[in-house]
Design a protein around this motif. Sequence first.
Motif, PDB file in Angstrom:
ATOM      1  N   SER A   7      -4.068 -11.753  -7.941  1.00 49.81           N
ATOM      2  CA  SER A   7      -4.153 -10.671  -8.858  1.00 49.81           C
ATOM      3  C   SER A   7      -4.687  -9.377  -8.445  1.00 49.81           C
ATOM      4  O   SER A   7      -5.456  -9.496  -7.310  1.00 49.81           O
ATOM      5  CB  SER A   7      -4.832 -11.014 -10.326  1.00 49.81           C
ATOM      6  N   GLY A   8      -4.447  -8.358  -8.880  1.00 47.56           N
ATOM      7  CA  GLY A   8      -5.090  -7.256  -8.764  1.00 47.56           C
ATOM      8  C   GLY A   8      -4.247  -5.979  -7.753  1.00 47.56           C
ATOM      9  O   GLY A   8      -4.665  -4.976  -7.554  1.00 47.56           O
ATOM     10  N   GLY A   9      -3.040  -6.536  -7.730  1.00 48.72           N
ATOM     11  CA  GLY A   9      -2.145  -5.307  -6.823  1.00 48.72           C
ATOM     12  C   GLY A   9      -1.700  -4.104  -7.632  1.00 48.72           C
ATOM     13  O   GLY A   9      -2.085  -4.203  -8.883  1.00 48.72           O
ATOM     14  N   ARG A  45       4.336 -10.409   9.156  1.00 44.92           N
ATOM     15  CA  ARG A  45       2.982 -10.841   8.314  1.00 44.92           C
ATOM     16  C   ARG A  45       1.951 -10.862   9.264  1.00 44.92           C
ATOM     17  O   ARG A  45       1.873 -11.169  10.363  1.00 44.92           O
ATOM     18  CB  ARG A  45       2.780 -12.144   7.763  1.00 44.92           C
ATOM     19  N   GLU A  46       0.967  -9.887   8.891  1.00 45.20           N
ATOM     20  CA  GLU A  46      -0.349  -9.676   9.813  1.00 45.20           C
ATOM     21  C   GLU A  46      -1.677 -10.185   9.038  1.00 45.20           C
ATOM     22  O   GLU A  46      -1.762 -10.112   7.737  1.00 45.20           O
ATOM     23  CB  GLU A  46      -0.554  -8.260  10.390  1.00 45.20           C
ATOM     24  N   THR A  88       0.528   0.156   2.373  1.00 47.23           N
ATOM     25  CA  THR A  88       1.380  -0.424   1.479  1.00 47.23           C
ATOM     26  C   THR A  88       2.079  -1.741   2.058  1.00 47.23           C
ATOM     27  O   THR A  88       2.664  -1.892   3.182  1.00 47.23           O
ATOM     28  CB  THR A  88       2.436   0.442   1.383  1.00 47.23           C
ATOM     29  N   ALA A  89       1.994  -2.967   1.270  1.00 49.15           N
ATOM     30  CA  ALA A  89       2.537  -4.245   1.601  1.00 49.15           C
ATOM     31  C   ALA A  89       2.599  -5.238   0.570  1.00 49.15           C
ATOM     32  O   ALA A  89       1.856  -4.834  -0.267  1.00 49.15           O
ATOM     33  CB  ALA A  89       1.633  -4.595   2.830  1.00 49.15           C
ATOM     34  N   VAL A  90       3.126  -6.393   0.916  1.00 45.05           N
ATOM     35  CA  VAL A  90       2.676  -7.509  -0.104  1.00 45.05           C
ATOM     36  C   VAL A  90       1.582  -8.222   0.718  1.00 45.05           C
ATOM     37  O   VAL A  90       1.613  -8.405   1.717  1.00 45.05           O
ATOM     38  CB  VAL A  90       4.004  -8.313  -0.170  1.00 45.05           C
ATOM     39  N   TYR A  91       0.515  -8.308  -0.323  1.00 41.19           N
ATOM     40  CA  TYR A  91      -0.653  -9.165   0.439  1.00 41.19           C
ATOM     41  C   TYR A  91      -0.639 -10.380  -0.218  1.00 41.19           C
ATOM     42  O   TYR A  91      -0.265 -10.800  -1.507  1.00 41.19           O
ATOM     43  CB  TYR A  91      -1.780  -8.329  -0.215  1.00 41.19           C
ATOM     44  N   TYR A  92      -1.049 -11.304   0.816  1.00 46.02           N
ATOM     45  CA  TYR A  92      -0.976 -12.862   0.528  1.00 46.02           C
ATOM     46  C   TYR A  92      -2.404 -13.339   0.886  1.00 46.02           C
ATOM     47  O   TYR A  92      -3.025 -13.206   1.918  1.00 46.02           O
ATOM     48  CB  TYR A  92       0.011 -13.585   1.408  1.00 46.02           C
ATOM     49  N   CYS A  93      -2.865 -14.301  -0.009  1.00 48.55           N
ATOM     50  CA  CYS A  93      -3.907 -14.950   0.195  1.00 48.55           C
ATOM     51  C   CYS A  93      -3.830 -16.219   0.845  1.00 48.55           C
ATOM     52  O   CYS A  93      -2.556 -16.625   0.448  1.00 48.55           O
ATOM     53  CB  CYS A  93      -5.078 -15.183  -0.944  1.00 48.55           C
ATOM     54  N   ASN A  94      -4.713 -16.714   1.769  1.00 47.79           N
ATOM     55  CA  ASN A  94      -4.395 -18.037   2.425  1.00 47.79           C
ATOM     56  C   ASN A  94      -5.712 -18.781   2.279  1.00 47.79           C
ATOM     57  O   ASN A  94      -6.800 -18.229   2.730  1.00 47.79           O
ATOM     58  CB  ASN A  94      -4.102 -17.709   3.898  1.00 47.79           C
ATOM     59  N   GLN A 108       1.773  -7.063  -4.823  1.00 45.74           N
ATOM     60  CA  GLN A 108       2.464  -5.846  -4.136  1.00 45.74           C
ATOM     61  C   GLN A 108       1.161  -4.688  -4.181  1.00 45.74           C
ATOM     62  O   GLN A 108       0.879  -4.727  -5.369  1.00 45.74           O
ATOM     63  CB  GLN A 108       3.665  -5.298  -4.986  1.00 45.74           C
ATOM     64  N   VAL A 109       1.134  -4.074  -2.899  1.00 45.82           N
ATOM     65  CA  VAL A 109       0.028  -3.047  -3.024  1.00 45.82           C
ATOM     66  C   VAL A 109       0.897  -2.076  -2.613  1.00 45.82           C
ATOM     67  O   VAL A 109       1.484  -1.815  -1.345  1.00 45.82           O
ATOM     68  CB  VAL A 109      -1.233  -3.142  -2.139  1.00 45.82           C
ATOM     69  N   THR A 110       0.887  -0.699  -3.459  1.00 44.67           N
ATOM     70  CA  THR A 110       1.605   0.368  -3.013  1.00 44.67           C
ATOM     71  C   THR A 110       0.921   1.666  -3.061  1.00 44.67           C
ATOM     72  O   THR A 110       0.026   1.924  -3.966  1.00 44.67           O
ATOM     73  CB  THR A 110       2.937   0.821  -3.907  1.00 44.67           C
TER      74      THR A 110
END
Length: 113
Positions: A7-9, A45-46, A88-94, A108-110
């Motif tokens: 959450s939080g984007g 993905r980075e 700006t990107a889609v952020y994924y937790c791992n 999504q973070v824009t």
Amino acid sequence: QVQLVESGGGLVQAGESLRLSCAASGSILSINTKGWYRQAPGKQRELVATITSGGSTKYADSVKGRFTISAAKYTVYLQMNSLKPEDTAVYYCNLAIGGTDYWGQGTQVTVSS
């Protein structure tokens, strides 16, 4: 089974801040490393930041000094300050648990200029 909920984007202007959260649930014995990755359109993905169970952190050069990763037992956070359009990107937790990587669904973070 392990589930990750992010959450939080959102949409912010350059210079503003966001805080991402990722909560894990399910059959979790121990979490070795928690991290955040991102993927911009047309790019691979980075890694953004990681934190080990011992508290050691690692950041991509592009976010050093602006982003901070932190974690509780089953949660990992990413505080993002001084956001730039290039963030700006889609952020994924791992989460690395027992040799297996688990991924969140992405948020999504824009960042607008």
